[in-house]
Design a protein around this motif. Structure first.
Motif, PDB file in Angstrom:
ATOM      1  N   UNK A   3      43.732  -9.460 -21.272  1.00 40.76           N
ATOM      2  CA  UNK A   3      44.213 -10.507 -20.939  1.00 40.76           C
ATOM      3  C   UNK A   3      42.182 -11.419 -20.982  1.00 40.76           C
ATOM      4  N   UNK A   4      42.358 -12.002 -21.787  1.00 40.66           N
ATOM      5  CA  UNK A   4      41.609 -12.849 -22.933  1.00 40.66           C
ATOM      6  C   UNK A   4      41.386 -14.521 -22.425  1.00 40.66           C
ATOM      7  N   UNK A  22      41.209 -26.213 -29.577  1.00 43.52           N
ATOM      8  CA  UNK A  22      41.817 -25.918 -28.827  1.00 43.52           C
ATOM      9  C   UNK A  22      43.383 -25.087 -28.653  1.00 43.52           C
ATOM     10  N   UNK A  23      43.436 -25.598 -30.066  1.00 43.20           N
ATOM     11  CA  UNK A  23      44.932 -24.840 -30.366  1.00 43.20           C
ATOM     12  C   UNK A  23      44.637 -22.970 -30.580  1.00 43.20           C
ATOM     13  N   UNK A  24      43.781 -23.219 -31.290  1.00 41.96           N
ATOM     14  CA  UNK A  24      43.205 -21.445 -31.552  1.00 41.96           C
ATOM     15  C   UNK A  24      43.099 -20.763 -30.785  1.00 41.96           C
ATOM     16  N   UNK A  31      48.499 -14.693 -28.211  1.00 40.44           N
ATOM     17  CA  UNK A  31      49.028 -13.140 -29.554  1.00 40.44           C
ATOM     18  C   UNK A  31      47.341 -11.681 -28.904  1.00 40.44           C
ATOM     19  N   UNK A  32      46.644 -12.191 -28.159  1.00 42.88           N
ATOM     20  CA  UNK A  32      45.749 -10.778 -28.214  1.00 42.88           C
ATOM     21  C   UNK A  32      44.670 -11.276 -29.818  1.00 42.88           C
ATOM     22  N   UNK A  33      43.724 -10.255 -29.586  1.00 45.53           N
ATOM     23  CA  UNK A  33      42.836 -10.942 -30.872  1.00 45.53           C
ATOM     24  C   UNK A  33      44.011  -9.562 -31.942  1.00 45.53           C
ATOM     25  N   UNK A  39      49.021 -12.727 -37.151  1.00 42.89           N
ATOM     26  CA  UNK A  39      49.566 -13.711 -38.055  1.00 42.89           C
ATOM     27  C   UNK A  39      48.654 -14.338 -38.607  1.00 42.89           C
ATOM     28  N   UNK A  40      47.268 -14.455 -38.429  1.00 43.90           N
ATOM     29  CA  UNK A  40      46.533 -15.336 -40.110  1.00 43.90           C
ATOM     30  C   UNK A  40      46.744 -14.152 -40.967  1.00 43.90           C
TER      31      UNK A  40
END
Length: 510
Positions: A3-4, A22-24, A31-33, A39-40
């Motif tokens: 949980x981040x 805010x979106x990122x 997604x978690x780190x 994804x990136x």
């Protein structure tokens, strides 16, 4: 999945992106780190800098000796490209494998600079050995480090090959000046550091980089197309004698391309490459003074990924960002941890956080090199091949020097840049620059309550790290300002932003 928290996600993005939003932040939490990194890395690249220049019709002969479009092409990527991790890594690589607009002395310098940066971006998550090959064959690098047109030894005239690239490919791009342990510390012999190469090694290696020149097949220099093509070999100008360097030898009679490939293989096999490049990537993303254990962990991944492959940059970048030293909250209170946020990243942090955009696609931020009136740093415009700042720079007569630490970004920090940056950002925040303006609509509903407004800026820009005293100081200033109208709210936003952007907690990334 772990949980981040929002502040943890924002802190991660300060290291892994061109600026948190805010979106990122929400995306990292979702997604978690590791998921966010994956994804990136899977994102397609956006329009290249080269194609941006072409889209603006700057490839016509009338633009042959112009720098037009260069800064716009760079800023557009840094401020708006969705693949923010790739942009951050590309910037990091551009500060190791430096080629700069200021050093391109031939025509189409804007396209040379764009081609170099596009090449780094293409290989940002690829293999460092492949990147070395492409950089060594690229026309912009051949031009920048003066080995394009380099010729073999001439016994009659006594002319020798240009040694510039042979020296820099070892000193700056791969192995550095002294022998390293895997943890980045110098190897000592009799208490002394050991050099990685000698003048004889440079002389031997320089013979490899002879005979290379532009590929002008089917074209001329009235278009920039040849700047994006790999250089080709003129066999008669290549030195075919034996090349001896770094304890290895390339036999006499070996052709030019095989010699170049073999030479880079020899350099890449040197044990310094992992710790030398790994440590610098940590410095560019996370902290100036990584522990030897942190460097050793990253070096191990550089030297061998899960499949035993050396130089896998995607794995190296993941290892850097996911390492316990990067992620541990305990480091926030460690005075030796962190790094000065370089000026262009302060600017992109503001721009990304508040969706700065260029409605006309002009991205007219321009050259921000002036230290007194702008940022004192501008992408693609390093003054030398040694980057804007050296990885081992130590501010003289400072507490940092007394602590035996390095602080690379302090090399471009002085009385002029400190004042110049704040003055510049004061204008940028309220008026934008060129047609690049921020969107503060999300902040307007918060602006009448100083605590809410400052808390939001603290989270997105500073990852919640403003000290209570700094927060109270800023809140006190905002509370003293009028409120209740849109104009008043905007003024409160401008003031709060400038104060946060000038705060030590923002300028030092922890």
């Amino acid at each position: 999945m772990e949980k981040i928290g929002v502040a943890e996600a924002s802190r991660f993005l300060a290291q892994a992106s061109m600026g948190a939003t805010r979106e990122q932040i929400a995306r990292v939490q979702q997604l978690g780190y590791a998921g966010w990194i994956n994804e990136q890395m899977a994102m397609p690249s956006s329009q290249s800098r080269w194609d941006y220049l072409v889209s603006k019709k700057l490839n016509g002969v009338e633009s042959k000796n112009s720098e037009a479009g260069h800064d716009a092409a760079f800023w557009k990527k840094m401020l708006s490209s969705p693949d923010t991790l790739r942009q951050r890594v590309t910037l990091a690589l551009s500060e190791i494998l430096v080629a700069s607009l200021s050093g391109f002395n031939a025509s189409w310098s804007n396209f040379s600079s764009a081609a170099h940066m596009d090449l780094l971006e293409t290989h940002a998550f690829g293999n460092y050995r492949s990147l070395l090959q492409q950089v060594s064959l690229s026309a912009p690098m051949g031009e920048y480090l003066t080995y394009r047109g380099n010729v073999k030894v001439n016994p009659t005239t006594g002319a020798l090959p240009d040694e510039n690239y042979a020296r820099e490919v070892m000193q700056l791009f791969t192995i550095g000046l002294v022998q390293l342990n895997n943890d980045g510390t110098p190897k000592l012999s009799g208490g002394l550091q050991q050099e990685t190469y000698t003048l004889d090694d440079i002389t031997g290696l320089a013979r490899v980089f002879t005979g290379w020149n532009y590929d002008m097949t089917g074209t001329d220099n009235n278009t920039p197309d040849y700047k994006r093509r790999p250089m080709i070999l003129t066999a008669s100008r290549h030195d075919t004698s034996a090349k001896n360097f770094l304890g290895s030898s390339i036999p006499a009679g070996t052709d030019g391309l095989t010699s170049l490939t073999r030479a880079l293989d020899i350099i890449f096999a040197h044990p310094n490459v992992g710790p030398f490049i790994g440590r610098q990537l940590i410095q560019r993303l996370v902290c100036s003074n990584p522990s030897p254990a942190y460097v050793a962990r990253v070096s191990a991944v550089f030297n061998s990924d899960n499949n035993g492959v050396k130089g896998n940059l995607a794995k190296v970048v993941s290892a850097i960002l996911l390492d316990t030293e990067a992620r541990s909250a305990s480091r926030l209170s460690d005075s030796t941890f962190g790094k000065l946020r370089e000026p262009v990243l302060r600017f992109t942090a503001w721009a990304r956080a508040f969706k700065a955009n260029s409605p006309t696609d002009a991205w007219a931020v321009g050259n921000t090199s002036d230290p007194g009136t702008r940022l004192g740093q501008s992408p693609g415009r390093s003054a030398t091949v040694f980057n804007f700042f050296r990885p081992g720079y130590v501010p003289p007569n400072s507490a940092i020097a007394n602590a035996r630490m390095v602080a690379p970004e302090f090399q471009i920090t002085n009385e002029s840049t400190v004042v110049g940056y704040v003055n510049y950002m004061q204008t940028v925040v309220s008026k934008g620059v060129g047609d690049v303006k921020a969107d503060y609509s999300a902040l307007l509903p918060m602006a009448d309550v100083a605590e809410t407004l400052v808390s939001e800026l603290n989270l997105v820009l500073v990852a919640g790290q403003l000290a209570p005293a700094t927060t109270n100081l800023i809140k006190g200033g905002i509370d003293s300002m009028p409120k209740g109208t849109e104009a008043a709210r905007l003024n409160r936003i401008y003031a709060a932003l400038v104060l946060v952007l000038a705060s030590p907690e923002f300028i030092v990334q922890k």
